[in-house]
Design a protein around this motif. Sequence first.
Motif, short mmCIF file in Angstrom:
data_model
loop_
_atom_site.label_atom_id
_atom_site.label_comp_id
_atom_site.label_asym_id
_atom_site.label_seq_id
_atom_site.Cartn_x
_atom_site.Cartn_y
_atom_site.Cartn_z
N GLN A 142 0.84 -1.06 0.03
CA GLN A 142 0.15 0.07 0.09
C GLN A 142 0.85 1.19 -0.05
O GLN A 142 1.17 1.95 1.15
N SER A 143 1.33 1.76 -1.46
CA SER A 143 2.30 2.75 -1.26
C SER A 143 1.71 3.99 -1.51
O SER A 143 0.42 4.25 -2.19
N SER A 144 2.02 5.04 -0.89
CA SER A 144 1.46 6.38 -0.98
C SER A 144 2.32 7.34 -1.93
O SER A 144 1.82 8.48 -2.25
N MET A 145 3.31 6.85 -2.62
CA MET A 145 4.12 7.46 -3.51
C MET A 145 4.09 6.51 -5.00
O MET A 145 4.88 5.70 -4.94
N VAL A 146 3.21 7.00 -5.93
CA VAL A 146 3.29 6.10 -7.26
C VAL A 146 3.57 7.36 -8.11
O VAL A 146 4.18 8.36 -7.94
N ALA A 147 3.27 6.64 -9.40
CA ALA A 147 3.84 7.52 -10.55
C ALA A 147 2.79 9.09 -10.61
O ALA A 147 3.51 10.09 -10.84
N VAL A 193 -5.92 1.01 3.54
CA VAL A 193 -7.01 0.15 3.35
C VAL A 193 -7.11 -1.24 4.02
O VAL A 193 -6.03 -1.81 4.40
N ARG A 194 -8.23 -1.46 4.47
CA ARG A 194 -8.36 -2.63 5.56
C ARG A 194 -8.14 -4.19 4.55
O ARG A 194 -7.50 -4.75 5.18
N VAL A 221 -16.07 6.20 0.08
CA VAL A 221 -15.44 5.67 -1.01
C VAL A 221 -15.83 4.45 -1.28
O VAL A 221 -15.55 3.31 -0.52
N SER A 222 -16.25 3.97 -2.49
CA SER A 222 -16.65 2.76 -2.85
C SER A 222 -15.43 1.95 -2.92
O SER A 222 -14.27 2.45 -3.44
N PRO A 223 -15.42 0.50 -2.87
CA PRO A 223 -14.34 -0.45 -3.26
C PRO A 223 -14.00 -0.06 -4.66
O PRO A 223 -14.65 0.38 -5.77
N TYR A 224 -12.60 -0.15 -4.85
CA TYR A 224 -11.92 0.02 -6.33
C TYR A 224 -11.50 -1.58 -6.68
O TYR A 224 -10.88 -2.26 -6.24
N VAL A 251 -3.68 7.89 -5.71
CA VAL A 251 -2.81 6.91 -4.93
C VAL A 251 -3.62 5.34 -4.97
O VAL A 251 -2.88 4.63 -5.04
N ILE A 252 -4.79 5.58 -5.06
CA ILE A 252 -5.55 4.46 -4.84
C ILE A 252 -5.86 3.83 -6.15
O ILE A 252 -5.89 2.48 -6.45
N ALA A 253 -6.57 4.60 -7.13
CA ALA A 253 -7.07 4.41 -8.51
C ALA A 253 -6.14 4.73 -9.23
O ALA A 253 -5.67 5.76 -9.45
#
Length: 864
Positions: free
Chosen positions: A84-89, A760-761, A799-802, A847-849
Amino acid sequence: MTRHHNKLALAIIVTGLGMPALEVQAADEPSTGQLERVEVTGSSIRRTIKQEKALPVTIMRPDELAKQGLTTVEQVINTLSTNQSSMVAASSVATVSGGASYASLRGLGSQYTLVLLDGRRVASQAVGGYATDLNAIPLAAIERIEVLRDGASAIYGSDAIGGVINFITKRSITGVTIGGDVQATQRSGGGSGSVQISGGIGELAEDNYNLYGALSYQKTERVTTLQRDFANKYFTADNLSSRVFPFNYTYRGNAYNPTAPACRPPFALPLGATTCGEQAGLYMDLTPEVEQLTGTLKATRQIGEHTLSLQYVGAQNTSTTAISPVPLIQIATLRPGDKYYPSQLPDGTPTDGSPIVLNGRASPLGPRVTESLSTTQRLAFNAEGLLADWDYRGGAAYSQNETTIHYQSGYVYEDKIRNALIAGDINPFGDSLPGAWKQVELSGDGWQAKYTTVLADFKVSKEILELPAGNLATAFGVEARSEKLDSQIRELAKQAIGSGIAGSQSTSGSRTVTAMYAEAEVPIVKSLEAQLAARYDRYSDFGSAFNPKIAFKYQPIPSVLLRSSASKGFRAPTLYDVYQPDATTYTAQKFNDPLRCPGGSPANGGNVVDDCNQQFEAQQGGSRDLSPEKSSSLTLGIVIEPVPEVTASADLWWTQIENMIGVLDPGLIFADPTKYADKFVRNPDGSLKYVVTTTQNLGNLSAAGVDVSLAWRLPKNALGNFTLNLDGSYTSKYAQQMEKGGAYYSSLGGWYQDAFPPTVRWKHSLALNWRNGPWGALLVQNYSAGYTDMNSNGEEHRVSPYILWNLSGSYLWQKKLSITAGIRNLFDRDPPFSNQTNTFQYGFDPVIADPTGRAFFLKASYKL
């Protein structure tokens, strides 16, 4: 042991490691030779691959992952349920990150995940500073990826608190293989293409040598805000910035704009009755344009029982981003007699000669375009084999990352724009003469940083004693490394408004680290084995630390395996933690100045344009007043095979980090201005200059969860082979202090005080694989659970599941030509709506989607 028990033990091993079920079938095929003695991440003791370890390890094969249309290391690692990274492209948009992307196992933070290449460290990214950039890994040369899902490794480094990701390159390549892929999106933007070539000569087993090289080039198009409706249709008045073109101006404490209320849509819209606001988000990229070139050369020589190799790895990543035009805050003061000093207010009221202060945006120059060039090079020598009946491995490596931040267009010189506004060369309220804005534009290199790591290591292992329950095996190792960070802020950057580093100074620092470790695998009884390990590290700048580790493997019956581990960890502040250059950059989120706009209402000399609902500046930077972190980790797992076709595992984990190093989020500072009064730095007139968010020791972090996996191998039939694999991770606890002894907060399953993004759980990857001769198909679901939104306006929102589905089909002709065609995001699912304002991309969480949408891809390779 019966043949059935052999198969059962191997199936338990493979699923416990997280290998795809197809590899179980391949491993069970008859073999004409002996099993190779290998070293699996998590231990330095070489054993046959059939001997399972006590630590949970996931093994990933890039060739299989490529069938999902994954073409970068970042995409591959993001499929891990434990990452679960908070630093993506996408994070490189509007941040000074050098285009880097990082791994973050357990969601603990990238600084706690140790990334290795062939078991050795790679230099950290020079601008990010605390971790290895995933873009530095040459995917074309990677044979497998081993992920140790257990923290604080006594073998590789006690700073591996979140776990270890070990990228293992191909041992040898023969012949020439060429390949490529193309991805076309259903909507504009986000397309990509790549080409790869690899070739080698020499068979190690027959010729005693191998020489190979691999080269890969890839380019990915940007995705912009205007190309995706979900990224701009939710814009409201809250998204408007008071830094606008034509400029707003402050006169006798009130703000005005000569074009209000008409303004200049769609970018400039009314902000109140007398001012305008800029829809700055319309200029933003959602993802950057990226070009990546990687190359690998490896020469290997077999001399009796010794194998020597020399390897060069190079990776160049160019990330180009576009963000909103430069905001010009209180950039100039106009007085009577100046060319564009207004003689009257917009309503016709004459001005009385009081000065006006300009607040605007350099929109005539267009968006700020920044190119980040990150180049990583690594030269490594390795020797391994048998020496006096001991397995040994030793070598040396030099790696370097050099990152340059280049201002391409849209930036301005602070002095030049101020003088041009006062002199009347630029009209702040309308069109200027052709070329006027170009006279104040700035371009060139602003920040050049270099991170260098030089290391040498040597380790030996051997089964030294035969005990009643089996052989006692030991390993001993030593390591020494030197690290250096050199961060040079160019004079150009100090003049560049909106660069994020305009007020920064060059810094540099270095350290040496020496370590020694020992490991033993002790068979206690026939079904119980212990792994004991300890590591001693000595830092030239932060003292020494001793960290033990113990693990157990217990197999009471052939179909059940129990395992557990406990360890201590130690992480000294990174060179970047200590020597990061001070920099001020605008917060993504908007705030009210607690002094001049308490509760959203101007007071104490404040006004709406300058002090209310604004993106203020925050000062970042390293600190020489830091203490090391310490950690404790625990795992407890089970692997079962109730029937031969089904294998399942579950591993509970818990990690505690003390004296955590981090930064106070601006959201927390603005939420409690009394407590953090010392963080507010003001101008002489009382207006807020910036808030201080430099690196510091915070409190403790405690996290826990469970990793699960399931492999179901259907019996082979006329339709072919079917396998179903599930890998999931559930986080049950994530609690953190912001100061030593303070209260714990939790971002588990939702935002915390609009300041910290959610953990995210539940996250999983579910794959259905089919093979029948040369044909194959793959259907994959990647799932991230929903969470409580940022709720910046106080509304209740989840926020809905991705959920993304990827589908592909493949064909292999005569083991030479391989073709794969597929669809990523099969159902063209938009990212779920989020009202977060923590990033400059709105309407969703980048970060998530992934904002790309449905994409069609075709991959092919041919072996000559």
